[in-house]
Scaffold this active site. Sequence first.
Site, mmCIF file in Angstrom:
data_model
loop_
_atom_site.group_PDB
_atom_site.id
_atom_site.type_symbol
_atom_site.label_atom_id
_atom_site.label_comp_id
_atom_site.label_asym_id
_atom_site.label_seq_id
_atom_site.Cartn_x
_atom_site.Cartn_y
_atom_site.Cartn_z
ATOM 1 N N ASP A 98 53.305 41.554 38.717
ATOM 2 C CA ASP A 98 52.653 42.237 37.599
ATOM 3 C C ASP A 98 53.557 43.343 37.052
ATOM 4 O O ASP A 98 53.710 43.495 35.827
ATOM 5 C CB ASP A 98 51.325 42.847 38.044
ATOM 6 C CG ASP A 98 50.213 41.808 38.164
ATOM 7 O OD1 ASP A 98 50.423 40.652 37.733
ATOM 8 O OD2 ASP A 98 49.133 42.156 38.686
ATOM 9 N N HIS A 135 57.861 36.281 40.120
ATOM 10 C CA HIS A 135 57.924 35.761 41.490
ATOM 11 C C HIS A 135 59.284 35.126 41.753
ATOM 12 O O HIS A 135 59.860 35.290 42.835
ATOM 13 C CB HIS A 135 56.822 34.726 41.713
ATOM 14 C CG HIS A 135 55.449 35.308 41.838
ATOM 15 N ND1 HIS A 135 55.133 36.279 42.751
ATOM 16 C CD2 HIS A 135 54.296 35.056 41.159
ATOM 17 C CE1 HIS A 135 53.851 36.596 42.649
ATOM 18 N NE2 HIS A 135 53.320 35.865 41.681
ATOM 19 N N HIS A 187 54.750 36.907 34.517
ATOM 20 C CA HIS A 187 54.316 37.203 35.892
ATOM 21 C C HIS A 187 54.867 36.151 36.856
ATOM 22 O O HIS A 187 55.415 36.493 37.914
ATOM 23 C CB HIS A 187 52.785 37.238 35.945
ATOM 24 C CG HIS A 187 52.226 37.249 37.329
ATOM 25 N ND1 HIS A 187 51.906 38.406 37.997
ATOM 26 C CD2 HIS A 187 51.933 36.233 38.183
ATOM 27 C CE1 HIS A 187 51.445 38.102 39.187
ATOM 28 N NE2 HIS A 187 51.444 36.787 39.332
ATOM 29 N N GLU A 188 54.725 34.864 36.494
ATOM 30 C CA GLU A 188 55.219 33.794 37.360
ATOM 31 C C GLU A 188 56.730 33.855 37.516
ATOM 32 O O GLU A 188 57.268 33.636 38.615
ATOM 33 C CB GLU A 188 54.806 32.434 36.802
ATOM 34 C CG GLU A 188 53.302 32.187 36.772
ATOM 35 C CD GLU A 188 52.681 32.244 38.153
ATOM 36 O OE1 GLU A 188 53.345 31.823 39.127
ATOM 37 O OE2 GLU A 188 51.539 32.717 38.273
ATOM 38 N N GLU A 226 52.040 39.942 44.386
ATOM 39 C CA GLU A 226 51.337 39.874 43.111
ATOM 40 C C GLU A 226 51.475 41.179 42.330
ATOM 41 O O GLU A 226 51.696 41.165 41.108
ATOM 42 C CB GLU A 226 49.852 39.551 43.341
ATOM 43 C CG GLU A 226 49.581 38.159 43.863
ATOM 44 C CD GLU A 226 50.120 37.086 42.937
ATOM 45 O OE1 GLU A 226 49.933 37.192 41.709
ATOM 46 O OE2 GLU A 226 50.751 36.136 43.442
#
Length: 426
Positions: free
Chosen positions: A366, A288, A284-285, A362
């Site tokens: 995801d 980004h 997930h990070e 976000e």
Amino acid sequence: MALPYLEAVLCFMILMYIFETYLDIRQHRALKLPTLPKPLVGVISGEKFERSRAYSLDKSKFHFVHEAVTILMDTTILYYRVLPWFWKKSGELATNVGLNAENEIIHTLAFLAGVIVWSQITNLPFSLYSTFVIEAKHGFNKQTIWLFIRDMIKGILLSILLGPPMVSAIIIIVQNGGPYLAIYLWGFMFALSLLMMTIYPIVIAPLFNKFTPLPEGVLREKIEKLAASLKFPLKKLFVVDGSTRSSHSNAYMYGFFKNKRIVLYDTLIQQCCHEDEIVSVIAHELGHWKLSHTVYSFVAVQLLMFLQFGGYTLVRNSKDLFESFGFEDQPVIIGLIIFQHTIIPVQHLLSFCLNLVSRAFEFQADAFAKNLGYAPQLRAALVKLQEENLSAMNTDPWYSAYHYSHPPLVERLSALEDDSDSKKED
């Protein structure tokens, strides 16, 4: 006669307090609901829900008191012209100790020293209660009073060390910036932000926490393999001892260009039973990063900063504005403080818009992790982190839309489930 700038600022501050208190009341009612949201029934245990509910309600009650005291102090300070009185007294104090208060930098540093002392005094009771009563009651606080005091002293010393050079530079720039002041101010703050982003994780953060390399093993191998598959230039992988202060968990990455680093809280490793759950959080990070969210956010912040400095240059010489707040002179630091108060409406609007963008980011991160095949693991990790952090299970839609930078758990799980379902149909 000075225009009623102060009265307008006070009016809007009170209106915003009333509006945000209304949202807080709506959220408090949601937190009191005795049942889980339908999508979380069977997903979150009843015991965790009750603990989360109690924790959230305690924090909500504390928030009501804190916000009421804050608005009372802020409006009192402005209405009774405490700031100009304090500015005058700080100059007298500087003179009494043998300093030249006619020098604006010296006068400003004396003023800010008093502000820091006042802030520490007024914030300390709330910090102590939040840490050693609420957080301790619900099993999160792990720090001793001596560690708390040590951290506070370190923070004050850092302010003393870093504050004067930055404040002095800003005053000099404003005094000599001329028609290109906004550009000079933005350029300085841009360079400063890059410098702080560089030295904070390397120099400042280690003053408060211990960072150790993630030991060799399955988890490290999986994270490094994931980073390599995405061509993420991972140079170092750390574990930080967040458990010395709190049971809350997190993970983040930092660094420029080809020198990226990932930091895992030891509490995250403790709370996620399976390595793939932790890897899904990292996926997930990394989403980004891969989707350039950090770049977009940084550019947006810089643009907003430049616009604010542009607005400041338009009003910094407004004698009426300073007189409305009780000042005869026009000190640089006071001009910046007043300007920040006058653009409160814009700040709230921008904050709301940035939260909208953040929540969209976000969902995208995801979805990125889901596309890598981590949907089940990320769902499990999100649920576990929600449970272990005792995060609010029931949220008011108005409150979350206004305040939350991350979507509520129900919405994130639904998006991951919908994506998984659609993928199965395909």
